[in-house]
Design a protein around this motif. Structure first.
Motif, short mmCIF file in Angstrom:
data_model
loop_
_atom_site.label_atom_id
_atom_site.label_comp_id
_atom_site.label_asym_id
_atom_site.label_seq_id
_atom_site.Cartn_x
_atom_site.Cartn_y
_atom_site.Cartn_z
N THR A 158 -0.33 24.83 -6.47
CA THR A 158 0.19 23.46 -6.62
C THR A 158 0.31 22.87 -5.23
N LEU A 159 -0.26 21.68 -5.05
CA LEU A 159 -0.20 21.02 -3.74
C LEU A 159 0.30 19.59 -3.92
N TRP A 160 0.96 19.09 -2.88
CA TRP A 160 1.34 17.69 -2.88
C TRP A 160 0.08 16.84 -2.86
N ALA A 161 0.17 15.71 -3.56
CA ALA A 161 -1.02 14.88 -3.75
C ALA A 161 -1.53 14.25 -2.46
N GLY A 162 -0.68 14.15 -1.43
CA GLY A 162 -1.11 13.54 -0.18
C GLY A 162 -1.88 14.48 0.74
N THR A 163 -2.05 15.73 0.33
CA THR A 163 -2.77 16.71 1.15
C THR A 163 -4.25 16.35 1.24
N THR A 164 -4.81 16.34 2.43
CA THR A 164 -6.25 16.07 2.56
C THR A 164 -7.05 17.33 2.23
N GLY A 165 -8.35 17.15 2.03
CA GLY A 165 -9.22 18.29 1.77
C GLY A 165 -9.09 19.39 2.82
N PRO A 166 -9.27 19.07 4.10
CA PRO A 166 -9.17 20.13 5.13
C PRO A 166 -7.79 20.77 5.18
N ALA A 167 -6.72 19.98 4.99
CA ALA A 167 -5.37 20.55 5.03
C ALA A 167 -5.17 21.50 3.85
N ALA A 168 -5.72 21.14 2.69
CA ALA A 168 -5.60 22.02 1.54
C ALA A 168 -6.34 23.33 1.80
N GLU A 169 -7.56 23.23 2.33
CA GLU A 169 -8.34 24.45 2.58
C GLU A 169 -7.66 25.32 3.64
N ALA A 170 -7.03 24.68 4.63
CA ALA A 170 -6.35 25.47 5.66
C ALA A 170 -5.16 26.21 5.06
N ALA A 171 -4.38 25.52 4.23
CA ALA A 171 -3.20 26.16 3.64
C ALA A 171 -3.60 27.29 2.70
N LEU A 172 -4.64 27.08 1.92
CA LEU A 172 -5.08 28.12 0.98
C LEU A 172 -5.77 29.25 1.74
N GLY A 173 -6.55 28.88 2.76
CA GLY A 173 -7.30 29.87 3.51
C GLY A 173 -6.42 30.91 4.18
N GLU A 174 -5.23 30.49 4.58
CA GLU A 174 -4.29 31.45 5.17
C GLU A 174 -3.97 32.59 4.22
N GLN A 175 -4.12 32.35 2.93
CA GLN A 175 -3.81 33.39 1.94
C GLN A 175 -5.07 33.90 1.24
N GLY A 176 -6.24 33.62 1.85
CA GLY A 176 -7.48 34.19 1.34
C GLY A 176 -8.14 33.42 0.21
N PHE A 182 -11.32 13.35 4.73
CA PHE A 182 -10.24 12.36 4.82
C PHE A 182 -9.49 12.16 3.52
N ALA A 183 -10.17 12.35 2.39
CA ALA A 183 -9.57 12.04 1.09
C ALA A 183 -8.47 13.04 0.74
N THR A 184 -7.61 12.66 -0.22
CA THR A 184 -6.48 13.49 -0.60
C THR A 184 -6.70 14.09 -2.00
N LEU A 185 -5.93 15.12 -2.30
CA LEU A 185 -6.03 15.74 -3.62
C LEU A 185 -5.65 14.75 -4.73
N GLY A 186 -4.66 13.92 -4.46
CA GLY A 186 -4.29 12.91 -5.45
C GLY A 186 -5.44 11.96 -5.71
N SER A 237 0.87 -1.17 0.00
CA SER A 237 0.00 0.00 0.00
C SER A 237 0.91 1.22 0.00
N LEU A 238 0.69 2.13 -0.97
CA LEU A 238 1.53 3.33 -1.06
C LEU A 238 0.75 4.50 -0.47
N ASP A 239 1.23 5.03 0.63
CA ASP A 239 0.50 6.08 1.35
C ASP A 239 1.32 7.37 1.28
N LEU A 240 0.73 8.42 0.69
CA LEU A 240 1.46 9.68 0.48
C LEU A 240 1.28 10.68 1.62
N ARG A 241 0.96 10.20 2.83
CA ARG A 241 0.66 11.17 3.90
C ARG A 241 1.86 12.03 4.28
#
Lengths: 537, 537
Positions: A178-196, A208-212, A158-162
């Protein structure tokens, strides 16, 4: 054997959905409803404990583990019983039912690369040593795409990109990230949200799911008419295949041959591993306006949604429950009185800048009203929004109480929508009756397009203590019915292993040959996710 | 030997663009302008007459012709000198310059199948007898994709679908139409218009090109922000390959693996022949509102367009000319006084239902004004609309007067737009100076996306009486500059044979391997359009 701290992420329940702390029992109202619909249903037998499950897949040998340790570091090759079991499958109802068996198939190891080079190194080791590789994403797949199927190989990883998470780059002029494929939905929104900025992609699996995973599965969010389809947001991908790396998406609107980005949207890990996803992002909306509507029946509601989609007034969310689902939903939120009323409820959300959003909402309102819609209590829309990620927890409670519950979905043109809905409903109820089970089928339109819409079905049934095999028969009957009635085998759950036998009916023998030709070119040893998408050989 | 009546269509000029009756000389104002910009340019040498051209490609042998006649009927295998010459290439400036040579390469025959079965039969004959097949579309290609290149084969056919035209089906509930791939733009609009619908896809080639060509080339219309990109309108395709037929696009929003429709958008005839195109259509707009704007400079204008694209106010057309193009355009429409003024002009069109269109226009207006735009005379927008299909006729007049004129285009992100524009301009002017030619480079943004935009260049130059070779060197320099500056090798002209050497830089070696793998699977004998897309072997 525990998990190495650097590989930690809040894992989903091993034998259910999501965060263990949010699991709950069956609400009293639902119990009452179930008794009426399904009659007496025996409780499910007790499931084994995590530690009590025997893993039948042989572990990898020492040379395998040494080679993998060379590739990613020994700390990032997990072989513990619990970690392997947590990567033994996705989250379909059959997956969860399999988690109750005393013997289970699991990957021989879970490998956690920390860079794109390490992903390539893992694939090289797998190719050299005859091991299959299943990209895990966030582990939320519901069509069998995470089956630890070794295919013709000696073992399976099992290949896990966490460890490959977070923002690579954000250009606020281009509104592109551009985001790493192992980023989850909430983590992506948090990172983007910091910059509006935000992504605004909210599938059921969002938490729970990832961008990849979103990209590999052509994910469809609940923001159905806005940023619903992930494939319309992706502007570029990096993909590591067993025979080389792709860096796709050179410019918006290119006409330089076929758009190869689109080949990997829906690729389901069968050709390579998506390592980075480039996406259009947008400013966090100034306003979000929720509306609830009521229609006399499903046909008139569907017709109203069609008019909105074709006129293009631009709601972010527009969805319509059929009569059965409307009744159950109203009962769930405590509006038993309204539940007894007839009709179908719809939820509409508009968002964006203040002025444009008001204008769009007015335009949508005009269309819905002219098509026979009646405004309903706004709290019903807010309640949908509040509860949008809770349904899978309810499924766990139902399963624990012996009630079989599963979802499936398809799509077709507007003119074929009611034919398809009737065919699927008949296949479900007819099939379950044949298996001796009482059932109830609920349906809603979750995604609209100018030319058609998706249909999302939820079925509950008293299938007894061993539902896996009878459900397999019913599901096959449903898939046959979908194909016969002109639907697609999946609008957003994907193909995986469950739908693979129907893919040739969808894209034809020549289409299958195209997929196999690219597979043979990029993955000549066939190590990538055997069984998913193209089915067993 | 004339054309069989059933194969008739108004042909374009054999040695120029479009309808021979609409050809014209150089307007006096343009002559004056040219003298100032390019100095004295010697007139082009006289071209040979149609009948005077010697065709160097050997005709097919009797057995070839008999087999083709079996496939489509003898009346639909054209071997006359004129018909072959009319199918000898596309309409790029190099194509037109080659039409002036006394010896020219032409296909051995022009074959006109009357059904999908006959298309398949032609491909079978070609495969059996070692003949290459070049799908002709409407003959408007500008990147060499219609070169009668036999590749490694014994001969070459031009496949012309002009007998496969018209509406196959129109569903007004779904707002979806299926048309034969040989239907031209105007014929499609006429057929749809009878039932109140339109396509609204208006590339420069609209009057002559076919729907199959639009699809195969990932065409971009001038309705840049509305129905600009053909690939967003296509919902399904039928494709005849040498080894089987594909019927793609089963449902809107499907997630059943990679979207294979997208593989054939941009396929350029290299894998098979598109025979039917299924498309989203929309009701004929109630209103069309034209606006002209002026910006202080290209940078501020581009920034304004970006804001509109990212906010999504929904203009159908939004385009911006740079300072040089603005000056020339104003001169052309007789506003010499305004031409001397500084600045850049933009054209904006909104269309749709009355109420929504007004609201969208107001929103766009607000953004453009806030970004420094000043409203300009509305007639400039109307004049653009009126003249939108005339530019290629002007090119013919320029070429006849010894002035070299060509267009090329690319796209990139907003943040890279000015870097790319400068790099292409420098490559053009520097390259032409090196060839001893004075030149003028004009540029406009024709298509906008949230993340970036296209750049469309027009160049005029005094390249002398033999411009083909020097232009080849300049064009190579431009393509190198595009790649070095991060642009795409084409935003809408496609790859053809001209851009094929740069495709690997665009999609990488692994991407090329994917294209070759599918080519080998679907077209194992390599008969489909050799040289186009993938280049010579």
């Amino acid at each position: 054997m525990g998990t190495h701290p650097e590989n930690e992420r809040i894992n989903m329940r091993w034998d259910g959905w999501g965060d263990p702390d949010r699991a709950h029992g069956l609400p009293g109202g639902v119990k009452l409803l179930l008794a009426g619909v399904l009659g007496r249903v025996p409780k499910a037998s007790a499931a084994p404990s995590l530690a009590g499950v025997v893993l039948t897949t042989p572990p990898l040998d020492d040379a395998d583990l040494a080679a993998l340790a060379d590739a990613v570091g020994a700390a990032h090759v997990e072989t513990g019983h619990d970690v392997r079991l947590l990567h033994a499958g996705g989250k379909s109802t059959p997956d969860l039912l399999r988690r109750r068996q005393s013997e289970q198939v699991a990957p021989g190891a879970v490998v956690l690369p920390g860079s794109e080079d390490e992903v390539a190194a893992v694939l090289a080791v797998a190719g050299e040593r005859g091991l299959a590789v299943v990209p895990f994403g966030g582990g939320t797949a519901v069509t069998g795409g995470l089956e630890p199927d070794a295919g013709t190989h000696r073992g399976v990883l099992s290949l896990d990109l966490r460890r490959l998470t977070g923002l690579v780059a954000l250009d606020d002029t281009d509104q592109e990230a551009t985001l790493w494929a192992g980023t989850t939905g909430p983590a992506a929104e948090a990172a983007l949200g910091e910059q509006g900025f935000e992504l605004g992609h909210f599938p059921q699996s969002f938490e729970f799911a990832t961008l990849g995973g979103f990209a590999a599965m052509r994910s469809s969010g609940q923001n159905s008419a806005g940023n619903g389809r992930f494939d319309t947001m992706v502007t570029g991908l990096r993909v590591v295949t067993p025979t080389g790396i792709l860096d796709l998406g050179r410019a918006p609107g290119s006409a330089a041959g076929p758009d190869l980005v689109r080949w990997f949207l829906g690729s389901e890990g069968a050709f390579g591993v998506i390592t980075q996803v480039r996406l259009r992002v947008h400013p966090v909306p100034e306003v979000r306006l929720f509306d609830a509507w009521s229609f006399a029946d499903f046909a008139s509601g569907a017709d109203a949604l069609r008019r909105v989609a074709q006129l293009g007034t631009g709601p972010t969310v527009i969805r319509l429950s059929d009569e059965a689902e409307t009744g159950i939903s109203l009962a769930q939120v405590g509006n038993i009185g309204q539940a007894l009323a007839r009709g179908c409820s719809a939820v509409v959300v508009h968002e964006g800048t203040d002025s444009l959003t008001q204008a769009r909402r007015e335009a949508t309102t005009g269309v819905l009203r002219a098509a026979g819609g009646k405004p309903a209590a706004e709290k019903l829309a807010a309640s949908w929004d509040h509860g949008r990620f809770k349904a899978p927890y309810l499924r766990d409670a139902l399963l624990a109480n012996g009630v079989f519950c599963e979802t499936l979905e398809t799509a077709t043109t507007w003119s074929n929508l009611h034919v398809l809905k009737a065919a699927v409903t008949e296949a479900l109820t007819g099939g379950l009756t044949q298996e001796g089970a009482r059932s109830r089928v609920l349906c809603h339109i979750s995604h609209v397009y100018p030319t058609g819409a998706s249909l999302y079905f939820t079925v509950i049934a008293g299938l007894g203590p061993e539902p896996l095999e009878p459900w397999g028969r019913v599901k096959a009957r449903v898939n046959d019915a979908i194909m016969a009635a002109g639907g697609t085998i999946s609008h957003h759950h994907g193909v995986g292993t469950d739908h693979a036998p129907w893919l040739e009916q969808e894209i034809g023998a020549v289409g299958i040959r195209m997929l196999r030709a690219v597979k043979a070119e990029l993955d000549p040893a066939g190590i990538m996710n055997p069984g998913a998408l193209l089915g067993g050989s």
